[in-house]
Design an enzyme around this catalytic site. Structure first.
Site, PDB file in Angstrom:
ATOM      1  N   LYS A 124      33.722  61.531 -50.600  1.00 29.67           N
ATOM      2  CA  LYS A 124      32.373  61.385 -50.036  1.00 29.67           C
ATOM      3  C   LYS A 124      32.308  60.160 -49.147  1.00 29.67           C
ATOM      4  O   LYS A 124      31.796  60.195 -48.049  1.00 29.67           O
ATOM      5  CB  LYS A 124      31.390  61.256 -51.202  1.00 29.67           C
ATOM      6  CG  LYS A 124      30.026  61.790 -51.005  1.00 29.67           C
ATOM      7  CD  LYS A 124      29.894  63.282 -51.132  1.00 29.67           C
ATOM      8  CE  LYS A 124      30.898  64.063 -50.401  1.00 29.67           C
ATOM      9  NZ  LYS A 124      31.008  65.441 -50.665  1.00 29.67           N
ATOM     10  N   LYS A 126      30.889  71.990 -41.281  1.00 31.57           N
ATOM     11  CA  LYS A 126      30.539  72.380 -42.637  1.00 31.57           C
ATOM     12  C   LYS A 126      31.386  73.530 -43.167  1.00 31.57           C
ATOM     13  O   LYS A 126      31.917  73.466 -44.261  1.00 31.57           O
ATOM     14  CB  LYS A 126      29.067  72.754 -42.664  1.00 31.57           C
ATOM     15  CG  LYS A 126      28.536  73.123 -44.031  1.00 31.57           C
ATOM     16  CD  LYS A 126      28.071  71.912 -44.756  1.00 31.57           C
ATOM     17  CE  LYS A 126      27.585  72.220 -46.162  1.00 31.57           C
ATOM     18  NZ  LYS A 126      27.787  71.035 -47.014  1.00 31.57           N
ATOM     19  N   ARG A 166      27.740  73.376 -38.336  1.00 26.65           N
ATOM     20  CA  ARG A 166      28.985  74.146 -38.262  1.00 26.65           C
ATOM     21  C   ARG A 166      29.917  73.641 -37.168  1.00 26.65           C
ATOM     22  O   ARG A 166      31.054  74.093 -37.047  1.00 26.65           O
ATOM     23  CB  ARG A 166      28.671  75.627 -38.002  1.00 26.65           C
ATOM     24  CG  ARG A 166      27.768  76.252 -39.028  1.00 26.65           C
ATOM     25  CD  ARG A 166      27.466  77.685 -38.665  1.00 26.65           C
ATOM     26  NE  ARG A 166      28.657  78.494 -38.777  1.00 26.65           N
ATOM     27  CZ  ARG A 166      29.037  79.131 -39.866  1.00 26.65           C
ATOM     28  NH1 ARG A 166      28.311  79.038 -40.957  1.00 26.65           N
ATOM     29  NH2 ARG A 166      30.133  79.851 -39.878  1.00 26.65           N
ATOM     30  N   HIS A 194      51.810  51.225 -61.424  1.00 28.42           N
ATOM     31  CA  HIS A 194      53.088  51.830 -61.047  1.00 28.42           C
ATOM     32  C   HIS A 194      53.285  51.819 -59.530  1.00 28.42           C
ATOM     33  O   HIS A 194      54.117  52.543 -59.004  1.00 28.42           O
ATOM     34  CB  HIS A 194      53.186  53.250 -61.612  1.00 28.42           C
ATOM     35  CG  HIS A 194      53.147  53.252 -63.114  1.00 28.42           C
ATOM     36  ND1 HIS A 194      54.198  52.815 -63.879  1.00 28.42           N
ATOM     37  CD2 HIS A 194      52.161  53.580 -63.980  1.00 28.42           C
ATOM     38  CE1 HIS A 194      53.868  52.898 -65.162  1.00 28.42           C
ATOM     39  NE2 HIS A 194      52.628  53.360 -65.242  1.00 28.42           N
ATOM     40  N   TRP A 238      32.841  73.757 -32.636  1.00 26.27           N
ATOM     41  CA  TRP A 238      33.824  72.860 -33.259  1.00 26.27           C
ATOM     42  C   TRP A 238      35.151  73.285 -32.662  1.00 26.27           C
ATOM     43  O   TRP A 238      35.664  74.362 -32.966  1.00 26.27           O
ATOM     44  CB  TRP A 238      33.813  73.044 -34.784  1.00 26.27           C
ATOM     45  CG  TRP A 238      34.660  72.050 -35.511  1.00 26.27           C
ATOM     46  CD1 TRP A 238      34.296  70.808 -35.937  1.00 26.27           C
ATOM     47  CD2 TRP A 238      36.029  72.228 -35.931  1.00 26.27           C
ATOM     48  NE1 TRP A 238      35.346  70.196 -36.580  1.00 26.27           N
ATOM     49  CE2 TRP A 238      36.421  71.038 -36.587  1.00 26.27           C
ATOM     50  CE3 TRP A 238      36.962  73.246 -35.804  1.00 26.27           C
ATOM     51  CZ2 TRP A 238      37.695  70.858 -37.122  1.00 26.27           C
ATOM     52  CZ3 TRP A 238      38.233  73.072 -36.336  1.00 26.27           C
ATOM     53  CH2 TRP A 238      38.581  71.881 -36.985  1.00 26.27           C
ATOM     54  N   CYS A 257      31.864  76.434 -35.766  1.00 28.65           N
ATOM     55  CA  CYS A 257      31.071  76.999 -34.688  1.00 28.65           C
ATOM     56  C   CYS A 257      29.905  77.821 -35.247  1.00 28.65           C
ATOM     57  O   CYS A 257      30.033  78.481 -36.268  1.00 28.65           O
ATOM     58  CB  CYS A 257      31.867  77.897 -33.754  1.00 28.65           C
ATOM     59  SG  CYS A 257      33.218  77.078 -32.946  1.00 28.65           S
ATOM     60  N   GLU A 293      36.054  62.848 -56.007  1.00 25.75           N
ATOM     61  CA  GLU A 293      34.935  63.269 -55.179  1.00 25.75           C
ATOM     62  C   GLU A 293      34.217  62.055 -54.585  1.00 25.75           C
ATOM     63  O   GLU A 293      33.819  62.062 -53.422  1.00 25.75           O
ATOM     64  CB  GLU A 293      33.970  64.136 -56.008  1.00 25.75           C
ATOM     65  CG  GLU A 293      32.689  64.547 -55.324  1.00 25.75           C
ATOM     66  CD  GLU A 293      32.882  65.281 -53.995  1.00 25.75           C
ATOM     67  OE1 GLU A 293      34.025  65.647 -53.668  1.00 25.75           O
ATOM     68  OE2 GLU A 293      31.896  65.437 -53.280  1.00 25.75           O
ATOM     69  N   ASN A 345      32.738  82.634 -32.752  1.00 33.24           N
ATOM     70  CA  ASN A 345      33.023  81.766 -33.898  1.00 33.24           C
ATOM     71  C   ASN A 345      34.315  82.258 -34.516  1.00 33.24           C
ATOM     72  O   ASN A 345      34.458  83.447 -34.777  1.00 33.24           O
ATOM     73  CB  ASN A 345      31.855  81.870 -34.897  1.00 33.24           C
ATOM     74  CG  ASN A 345      32.176  81.256 -36.249  1.00 33.24           C
ATOM     75  OD1 ASN A 345      33.021  80.364 -36.347  1.00 33.24           O
ATOM     76  ND2 ASN A 345      31.506  81.738 -37.273  1.00 33.24           N
ATOM     77  N   GLY A 346      35.280  81.343 -34.763  1.00 34.50           N
ATOM     78  CA  GLY A 346      36.543  81.750 -35.384  1.00 34.50           C
ATOM     79  C   GLY A 346      37.706  81.533 -34.440  1.00 34.50           C
ATOM     80  O   GLY A 346      37.604  80.783 -33.460  1.00 34.50           O
ATOM     81  N   GLU A 351      34.520  60.528 -45.840  1.00 35.05           N
ATOM     82  CA  GLU A 351      34.112  61.483 -44.814  1.00 35.05           C
ATOM     83  C   GLU A 351      32.893  61.036 -44.011  1.00 35.05           C
ATOM     84  O   GLU A 351      32.757  61.401 -42.853  1.00 35.05           O
ATOM     85  CB  GLU A 351      33.946  62.911 -45.358  1.00 35.05           C
ATOM     86  CG  GLU A 351      32.772  63.158 -46.255  1.00 35.05           C
ATOM     87  CD  GLU A 351      32.670  64.633 -46.680  1.00 35.05           C
ATOM     88  OE1 GLU A 351      32.179  64.875 -47.781  1.00 35.05           O
ATOM     89  OE2 GLU A 351      33.067  65.526 -45.912  1.00 35.05           O
TER      90      GLU A 351
HETATM   91  C1  AGP Z   1      32.531  68.324 -48.623  1.00 33.22           C
HETATM   92  O1  AGP Z   1      31.813  67.152 -48.495  1.00 33.22           O
HETATM   93  C2  AGP Z   1      33.330  68.695 -47.519  1.00 33.22           C
HETATM   94  N1  AGP Z   1      32.666  68.649 -46.303  1.00 33.22           N
HETATM   95  C3  AGP Z   1      34.391  69.760 -47.696  1.00 33.22           C
HETATM   96  O2  AGP Z   1      35.401  69.147 -48.418  1.00 33.22           O
HETATM   97  C4  AGP Z   1      34.041  71.109 -48.358  1.00 33.22           C
HETATM   98  O3  AGP Z   1      33.741  70.916 -49.698  1.00 33.22           O
HETATM   99  C5  AGP Z   1      35.235  72.070 -48.207  1.00 33.22           C
HETATM  100  O4  AGP Z   1      35.455  72.295 -46.857  1.00 33.22           O
HETATM  101  C6  AGP Z   1      35.051  73.366 -48.949  1.00 33.22           C
HETATM  102  O5  AGP Z   1      33.982  74.101 -48.425  1.00 33.22           O
HETATM  103  P1  AGP Z   1      33.406  75.349 -49.206  1.00 33.22           P
HETATM  104  O6  AGP Z   1      32.861  74.821 -50.496  1.00 33.22           O
HETATM  105  O7  AGP Z   1      32.339  75.893 -48.323  1.00 33.22           O
HETATM  106  O8  AGP Z   1      34.532  76.301 -49.440  1.00 33.22           O
END
Ligand code: AGP
Length: 607
Positions: A484, A602, A27, A503, A75, A2, A480, A99-100, A487
């Site tokens: 990527k 985010k 956000r 395995h 969100w 949010c 990673e 927010n929160g 997501e």
């Molecule tokens: C990354 O592409 C993601 N959206 C997510 O995994 C992110 O890295 C994770 O939420 C951690 O966020 P931060 O680095 O702000 O703590």
């Protein structure tokens, strides 16, 4: 999670709120709304959907006209995305954005119902706070906010307007981030600086429990006890362009292109006479020598940067490193010794689970080191030591440049620690540092592979599932790559240690299944190539990422991505680029919303 904003000043408030929310949509983006004082009355416009849906709605139905108000992009945590659950939420005389999360909202709701407050329209925890504020409101906003702060529990930031206090916005923060912008004759609140950078670079960081009052274009602050507080005005070190797409189609591709500069900006101030020097971050060779064990704790992409860090620190500095997911670490009763170091990596510096780990470490004698991108964020402020990455604002939900700079810091730390511990010579340390300094140039060259990656991505869009494989650092890196891709493309993928496939997981391979193999570690190349051949023999379509000189048998490969060769230990910084580009173009080719993938946000400020 949010984004909240607020404005008091001469401009058209609805326009300012919408413009600021545009910069916070990363956000959360399942609904949006604003509340503005129009002729002394609070007018609300809100809707389920993107901010653009709110704009369309206001075009049809008219936007609130005024000069003070609050806004929100959501969100969902409590209650599905819907018009009713969208913020702002109101009590009889109070309207808020939030927010929160409010952890004890059920108890508060029960209390309110017992006291004849039964007018709840939504499923949100936010509306409960609005009603509680209203319940205690006796004409003194600060007293009422303080009273409510003592009763609600959780992590939150609130923007508040009181119906009988026109042209005034109140804001308060506990855990969730909130900044207060000060322009000429105007004032703002926002969850993040980029939201207001178009209007002013000057801002205050609201601390835990502080209340801000925005009135007549200026701001005053008081603490939880109602005492006035003087605060230091800060100035943002980036401008509006950093928070704009600058001609690129998406923030993600812009941010991929920004990586060479981001690395340069991050490492240059930490290299003195060709040697790594983290003293500006309070990290000296003596400190680096003092640790027995290292824990790296983070979430998502940041945790993956930690995985690369583990391989490099263990290899060079010979210190044992454990990497943990923050949401697991905080509940697994970890054995943290007094001479241990806990490194918390976070782009936002506000991630709830990572913050909780920091609180846990503070109860031990171990030292904490934060590697954070957002200046002044909670994790950065609360850790014993902090190394800021200088990536500038990262807007795309899928992290790229923040990961890259996290890697660069992992290297600086590993090199300095290895030298401080006498595990590498000065010559070796200089040599590694020199190679690190060259990485921006190599990253630039890797970005030139964009069209190749764009083409290969057309082969991925029909896949239901795919695998990333690699050994050693390549395995750490492929985690990673896989995240990527999934997501933003919504294609299922797994990263697997190449040697572990046989395995069990190799049974998943069917005709045409894409397997992306990362093979940049020369010392492991032969073995990785054998694993590539094993999947190829079972029908996989193989895409191999290797250096420009690596010898790879033609019959092992369907598509080859050759990247510039640098010291083996640093190859992750180069090899991550084609993986980012593959994910990006797969998402684009599928017609997905690249910068705002479904269900994500985010900054993850809830557990
Ligand atoms: C990354 O592409 C993601 N959206 C997510 O995994 C992110 O890295 C994770 O939420 C951690 O966020 P931060 O680095 O702000 O703590």
């Amino acid at each position: 999670m949010c984004g909240i904003v607020g404005y008091v000043g001469p401009r058209d408030c609805s326009d300012v709120l919408v413009s600021a929310l545009t910069k916070l949509e990363y956000r959360g983006y399942d609904s949006a709304g604003i509340a503005v004082f129009e002729n002394g009355k609070i007018e609300v416009a809100k809707t389920k959907g993107r901010l653009s849906d709110l704009v369309d709605k206001m075009k049809k139905e008219g936007k609130p006209q005024g000069h003070a108000g609050i806004g929100h992009t959501r969100w969902a945590t409590h209650g599905e995305p819907s018009d009713i659950n969208s913020h702002p939420h109101s009590g009889r005389r109070v309207t808020i954005v939030h927010n929160g999360i409010i952890e004890n909202y059920k108890d508060i709701k029960k209390f309110l119902i017992e006291n004849d407050r039964t007018e709840f329209l939504s499923d949100t925890d936010t509306e409960v706070v609005a009603q509680l504020l209203d319940f205690y409101y006796d004409g003194n906003p600060i007293r009422c906010i303080r009273k409510v702060l003592h009763e609600i529990r959780g992590s939150f930031a609130l923007g508040i307007v009181f119906a009988d206090r026109p042209e005034t916005v109140y804001a308060v923060r506990c855990e969730s981030p909130l900044i207060v912008g000060q322009g000429k004759g105007e004032a703002f609140i926002a969850s993040d600086v980029p939201a207001i950078i178009k209007y002013t670079k000057d801002y205050y960081l609201l601390e835990y429990g502080e209340i801000a009052v925005l009135k007549n274009g200026s701001v005053s602050f008081c603490d939880l006890h109602g005492r006035m507080v003087e605060k230091e005005l800060k100035t943002a070190d980036f401008d509006e362009d950093s928070a704009e797409k600058g001609g690129y189609e998406h923030f993600m591709i812009k941010e991929i292109h920004e990586q060479p500069t981001a690395v340069k900006t991050t490492i240059t101030p930490r290299i003195e006479n060709g040697m790594p020097d983290l003293s500006e971050c309070g990290i000296t060779p003596e400190i680096l020598r003092s640790f027995n064990n290292i824990f790296i704790v983070a979430c998502g992409t940041a945790m993956h940067a930690g995985m690369v860090g583990k391989y490099v620190i263990e290899k060079l500095a010979r210190v044992s490193v454990t990497v943990d997911i923050a949401s697991e670490f905080r509940y697994r009763d970890p054995l943290i010794g007094e001479n241990d170091l806990v490194i918390i990596i976070s782009q936002s510096g506000e991630t709830a689970d990572s913050k909780a780990v920091l609180n846990l470490v503070k109860q031990t004698k171990a030292k904490s080191l934060a590697i954070v991108n957002v200046k002044g964020s909670s994790i950065a402020r609360e850790a014993d030591m902090v190394i800021y990455t200088h990536a500038g604002p990262e807007i795309a939900v899928a992290s790229t440049k923040a990961y890259m700079v996290q890697l660069s810091v992992m290297y600086l730390l590993a090199f300095e620690m290895a030298y401080a511990k006498g595990k590498i010579t000065e010559f070796e340390c200089r040599n590694l540092t020199e190679q690190l300094v060259k990485t921006p140039e190599y990253i630039e060259k890797a970005i030139e592979l964009e069209y190749n990656c764009q083409y290969i991505s057309t082969k991925l869009i029909t896949a239901d599932s795919l695998l990333y494989i690699g050994r050693g650092l390549d395995y750490a890196l492929s985690m990673e790559g896989s995240l990527k891709l999934k997501e933003i493309s919504y294609i299922h993928s797994e990263s697997y240690a190449a040697g572990e496939l046989k395995h069990g997981t190799i049974s998943l391979i069917t005709e045409g299944m894409p397997v992306i193999a990362v093979a940049t570690q020369n010392s492991l190349l032969e073995k990785t190539v054998s694993n590539i051949k094993e999947v190829k023999a079972r029908g996989a379509m193989t895409i191999v990422i290797c250096d420009e000189f690596a010898e790879i048998d033609d019959d092992a490969v369907d598509f080859l991505i050759r990247i510039p060769k640098i010291s083996e230990v640093l190859m992750p910084m180069i090899a991550t680029v084609p993986m980012q580009l593959l994910a990006y173009y797969t998402s684009v080719n599928k017609g997905n919303d690249v910068d705002k993938p479904r269900n994500l946000a985010k900054s993850v400020t809830v557990e």
